[in-house]
Design an enzyme around this catalytic site. Sequence first.
Site, mmCIF file in Angstrom:
data_model
loop_
_atom_site.group_PDB
_atom_site.id
_atom_site.type_symbol
_atom_site.label_atom_id
_atom_site.label_comp_id
_atom_site.label_asym_id
_atom_site.label_seq_id
_atom_site.Cartn_x
_atom_site.Cartn_y
_atom_site.Cartn_z
ATOM 1 C CD GLU A 44 -2.916 -1.209 2.279
ATOM 2 O OE1 GLU A 44 -2.712 -0.499 3.286
ATOM 3 O OE2 GLU A 44 -3.899 -1.961 2.175
ATOM 4 C CD GLU A 55 -5.120 -10.411 -6.151
ATOM 5 O OE1 GLU A 55 -4.465 -9.528 -5.543
ATOM 6 O OE2 GLU A 55 -6.362 -10.457 -6.145
HETATM 7 ZN ZN LIG Z 1 -6.218 -6.233 -7.373
#
Ligand SMILES: [Zn+2]
Length: 126
Positions: A44, A55
């Site tokens: 983040e 992913e």
């Molecule tokens: Zn995503």
Amino acid sequence: MDYGKLVYKALEARKNAYAPYSGLHVGAALLCSDGAIYTGVNVENVSYGATNCAERTAIFKAVSEGKRNFSAIAVTSDLDRLIYPCGICRQVLAEFNIPIVIVADNKGNYKVHRTDELIPHAFTEF
Ligand SMILES: [Zn+2]
């Protein structure tokens, strides 16, 4: 490969998530056709748009190492329910023809989907 093992790799990877804003730790494990496994986590950023999902982290790691053929990807999180890839990640799954997506909860319970179920009519070449 046993999908349970791939889910376990994703659960382990989750511990490295960088999630100071959402507090949600997500892990992914990508199985290459040659048997190699690349893991990824959400990374983040205070500027939220700069955040990268687990992913895509796994996929970009593999692609940057020269991998192009994939069998499946598993994704899991802290949640006690299954977690599904976001729309951007689904598009990236389609780009690299990753055929199977295994979505799991925080206990390792999982469900197997075909990617074309998750992103029917994906955007392709024009
Ligand atoms: Zn995503």
